[in-house]
Design an enzyme around this catalytic site. Structure first.
Site, PDB file in Angstrom:
ATOM      1  N   ASP A  62      37.541  41.679  37.413  1.00 34.79           N
ATOM      2  CA  ASP A  62      38.074  42.806  36.647  1.00 34.79           C
ATOM      3  C   ASP A  62      39.536  42.569  36.284  1.00 34.79           C
ATOM      4  O   ASP A  62      40.194  41.656  36.788  1.00 34.79           O
ATOM      5  CB  ASP A  62      37.970  44.092  37.465  1.00 34.79           C
ATOM      6  CG  ASP A  62      36.535  44.554  37.661  1.00 34.79           C
ATOM      7  OD1 ASP A  62      35.672  44.186  36.841  1.00 34.79           O
ATOM      8  OD2 ASP A  62      36.277  45.283  38.642  1.00 34.79           O
ATOM      9  N   TYR A 123      35.782  36.675  48.688  1.00 32.47           N
ATOM     10  CA  TYR A 123      37.022  37.292  48.231  1.00 32.47           C
ATOM     11  C   TYR A 123      37.943  37.562  49.412  1.00 32.47           C
ATOM     12  O   TYR A 123      37.490  37.701  50.554  1.00 32.47           O
ATOM     13  CB  TYR A 123      36.742  38.632  47.540  1.00 32.47           C
ATOM     14  CG  TYR A 123      36.176  38.533  46.144  1.00 32.47           C
ATOM     15  CD1 TYR A 123      37.004  38.630  45.023  1.00 32.47           C
ATOM     16  CD2 TYR A 123      34.807  38.362  45.932  1.00 32.47           C
ATOM     17  CE1 TYR A 123      36.495  38.566  43.742  1.00 32.47           C
ATOM     18  CE2 TYR A 123      34.278  38.295  44.645  1.00 32.47           C
ATOM     19  CZ  TYR A 123      35.131  38.392  43.555  1.00 32.47           C
ATOM     20  OH  TYR A 123      34.611  38.321  42.281  1.00 32.47           O
TER      21      TYR A 123
END
Length: 284
Positions: A62, A123
């Site tokens: 994003d 992540y």
């Protein structure tokens, strides 16, 4: 999206990283600056090609999210790859802006698909809770939380989330897409020198906003506003909970994408495309 390049083309794997601060995410847009757009433009320029070669990425990040270990693939005409392969990295470095780098470009093994062949993505989300705020040199990659955080409580909550679940409560729903994922790892550590807390979040795949929503729930546990069992209760409900806060993107970095042995790439890509259901769930 094929797992093989068309005849006359070569599939090239790209390993890359970027600082997401000034990007409107990965996916190219008509009027916004994106990582995909920058790389495709640079590739077209350095190969002197009249057309744009589309990239397929392991994980579409994003706006504002960073990547250290992103992976993509691109199918290039065999003659273009033969002409440019030796100097491609240096030429791309000269053309790309400084906030995105391609570190490796190599012919991909048979069956490789950057998105569907991946076994997992990992992540990291970084948070600082010192009263004085975050080190100014780290501010673009660390979220400041203005309440002290209890590491043990956060890890107690995290342990209840690991496994295969329907993460609908932590995802922005997309039409026709499943929210079933296998969360393989969710664990927090604190650096004793800087005080920064880092969450390692690893799954076979992630749905939209999933990592940042999981982090938001963890922070509410860490600062005492919610009990350790609350994130798992939200998960079990399988519906978006307004109490789950999606944290800001700048603390999030895609660290690594893993793939199986070359001989298993094609089979993994087929498996990843299968529609998932949880054990015991009805089919229709």
């Amino acid at each position: 999206m094929s797992d093989e390049a068309e005849p006359g083309f070569v599939r090239v794997r790209l390993d890359l990283s970027y600082d997401g601060k000034d990007f409107s995410g990965w996916a190219k847009q008509t009027s916004r600056r994106t990582v995909q757009g920058e790389i495709e433009d640079a590739l077209r320029t350095v190969t002197r090609s009249p057309v744009t070669y589309d990239l397929t990425v392991a994980g579409r990040t994003d706006a504002g999210v960073h990547a250290r270990g992103q992976v993509a693939h691109v199918d290039l005409p065999a003659e273009v790859w033969a002409e440019h392969r030796e100097k491609l990295l240096r030429r791309m470095a000269g053309r790309l802006p400084l906030d995105v780098r391609v570190w490796r470009a190599a012919e991909a093994p048979t069956g490789f698909n950057a998105r569907f062949s991946a076994l997992w993505r990992r992540y990291a989300y970084r948070v600082g809770d010192r009263p004085g705020g975050v080190d100014p040199l780290l501010r673009g990659h660390v979220l400041w939380h203005d309440r002290p955080l209890d590491l043990d409580a956060m890890n107690e909550a995290a342990a209840l989330m690991v496994g295969e679940h329907d993460f609908a409560a932590y995802c922005k729903k997309r039409e026709g897409a499943t929210t079933i994922r296998t969360l393989q790892r969710l664990h927090w550590v604190r650096d004793t020198e800087s005080g920064v807390l880092t969450a390692a979040v690893q799954a076979d795949a992630f749905c939209h906003n999933m990592v940042r929503a999981l982090i938001g729930a963890a922070l509410f546990v860490g600062d005492g506003r919610r009990p350790a069992g609350w994130p798992a209760e939200v998960l079990a409900a399988k519906v978006r909970d307004p109490g789950v806060h999606v944290v800001r993107p700048h603390g999030l970095t895609l660290e690594e994408v893993a793939y199986p042995a070359d001989g298993l790439l094609a089979a993994r890509a087929v498996e990843a495309r299968n529609v998932r259901t949880l054990p015991g769930a009805g089919c229709c």
